[in-house]
Write an enzyme that holds these catalytic residues in place. Sequence first.
Site, PDB file in Angstrom:
ATOM      1  N   THR A 153     -61.837  59.034  33.075  1.00 59.76           N
ATOM      2  CA  THR A 153     -61.482  60.293  33.750  1.00 59.76           C
ATOM      3  C   THR A 153     -60.084  60.109  34.348  1.00 59.76           C
ATOM      4  OG1 THR A 153     -62.800  59.572  35.665  1.00 59.76           O
ATOM      5  CG2 THR A 153     -63.813  61.143  34.157  1.00 59.76           C
ATOM      6  N   THR A 190     -68.212  55.884  41.418  1.00 56.94           N
ATOM      7  CA  THR A 190     -68.199  56.774  40.248  1.00 56.94           C
ATOM      8  C   THR A 190     -67.785  55.878  39.165  1.00 56.94           C
ATOM      9  OG1 THR A 190     -67.622  58.837  41.249  1.00 56.94           O
ATOM     10  CG2 THR A 190     -67.268  58.800  39.038  1.00 56.94           C
ATOM     11  N   GLU A 276     -57.578  54.912  41.995  1.00 59.09           N
ATOM     12  CA  GLU A 276     -56.683  56.069  41.892  1.00 59.09           C
ATOM     13  C   GLU A 276     -55.415  55.863  42.718  1.00 59.09           C
ATOM     14  OE1 GLU A 276     -59.956  59.520  40.856  1.00 59.09           O
ATOM     15  OE2 GLU A 276     -59.367  59.220  42.941  1.00 59.09           O
ATOM     16  N   ASN A 402     -56.481  63.438  44.020  1.00 53.52           N
ATOM     17  CA  ASN A 402     -57.727  64.073  44.434  1.00 53.52           C
ATOM     18  C   ASN A 402     -57.530  65.468  45.008  1.00 53.52           C
ATOM     19  OD1 ASN A 402     -60.140  62.164  44.095  1.00 53.52           O
ATOM     20  ND2 ASN A 402     -58.485  60.837  44.798  1.00 53.52           N
ATOM     21  N   SER A 407     -58.052  70.986  38.893  1.00 53.30           N
ATOM     22  CA  SER A 407     -57.108  71.930  38.291  1.00 53.30           C
ATOM     23  C   SER A 407     -56.557  71.409  36.975  1.00 53.30           C
ATOM     24  CB  SER A 407     -55.957  72.192  39.248  1.00 53.30           C
ATOM     25  OG  SER A 407     -55.270  71.000  39.559  1.00 53.30           O
TER      26      SER A 407
END
Length: 407
Positions: A153, A190, A276, A402, A407
Amino acid sequence: MKILDGGVTSPKGFLAAGISAGIKNENKKDMAMIYSEKPCESAGTFTTNIVQAAPVKWDKERVYSKEKAQVVVINSGIANACTGEKGFHYCRQTALKASEVLQVKEGSVLVASTGVIGKQLPMDCLAKGIELLVPELKDSIEGGNNAAQAIMTTDTCPKEIAVEFEIGGKTVTIGGMCKGSGMIHPNMCTMLAFVTTDLAICKELLQEALSEVVKDTYNMVSVDGDTSTNDTVLLLANGLAGNQIIKEKNEDYNLFLEALNYINTILAKKIAGDGEGATALFEVKVVNAQTKEQAVTLSKSIVTSSLTKAAIYGHDANWGRILCAMGYAGVTFEPEKVDLFFESKAGRIKIIENGVATDYSEEEATRILSEEEVSAIADIKMGAAAATAWGCDLTYDYVKINADYRS
């Protein structure tokens, strides 16, 4: 133990594929499949979040039954979490479609999803994706890598590892792949991890081995303090290595446990290092603790401290933040006895001794903290126990990623 190039297709009898099924808008790979030529014993560990995604519930039913597993279907882009009865029904539809195309039992199909919470799966894309995946299945490094790409992801790179070793004169191989970058926090994250092996082992010991290994690997990782709804680790063993089946905890079991721990440690570190927006893997070791539980609690408290993570991003040896994080961890120790070191491939430096700052060089500390992998070692001088936790630095990009994730 020999480290191999490859991942889930490295063990005998395992094939994999990854394709674009149209789930993501960017026309990126978003569906993967792992297939074993022979039905497998399966084991699994799952999220501790009370809110659990439909695939977690589906896989728990399959893994904790006596039924063997043969296929795993994975999608990225949509998590199939908080989707009610319809989401669980979609898991069954996915399994049914895979069973029809591959001519296997419906109950032998496991499913996994990762992505945005709350959206329903586009089942037309899933069904078509399964039809596209099957002819792409390969037992090559390419097949495994395509699958590893498809489960990403916000990951910046695919995460794979494989090793081989000998048991009873037979070559045994373990391969794995995982994804995870954000919403990562101990007791699983996750994160999805899929581990395959051609070892012959009974289901009970396979589950026990995985449950044991997870404690010191995935459960010691934190990126941002958020525990996901979809965390899943699946372990499949098809027995094609031809070793005498392992039914008791003997030397063969211990060799397997060592290799399994190595595989999952590497995968856990890959997740932490690819957090991230991260620029560095942050490793925390607490040594000479009174108990393992004390060491685990302290190391997790340090690695999850936002202020400490920000200091690592700034290459700042702000050791007070580390002692502070230890102090509110909820376990007793003597701050006046703590020694603290920073370490990387650029060197090692003692920052505090017996709770007081040493006459260290700030320039040297900054140089050490400027590497892509940085360790903090806290010696609390209370015993012989130790634990290691992994995380990453906290950067501006974490917020950017995040803020516009949907979007």
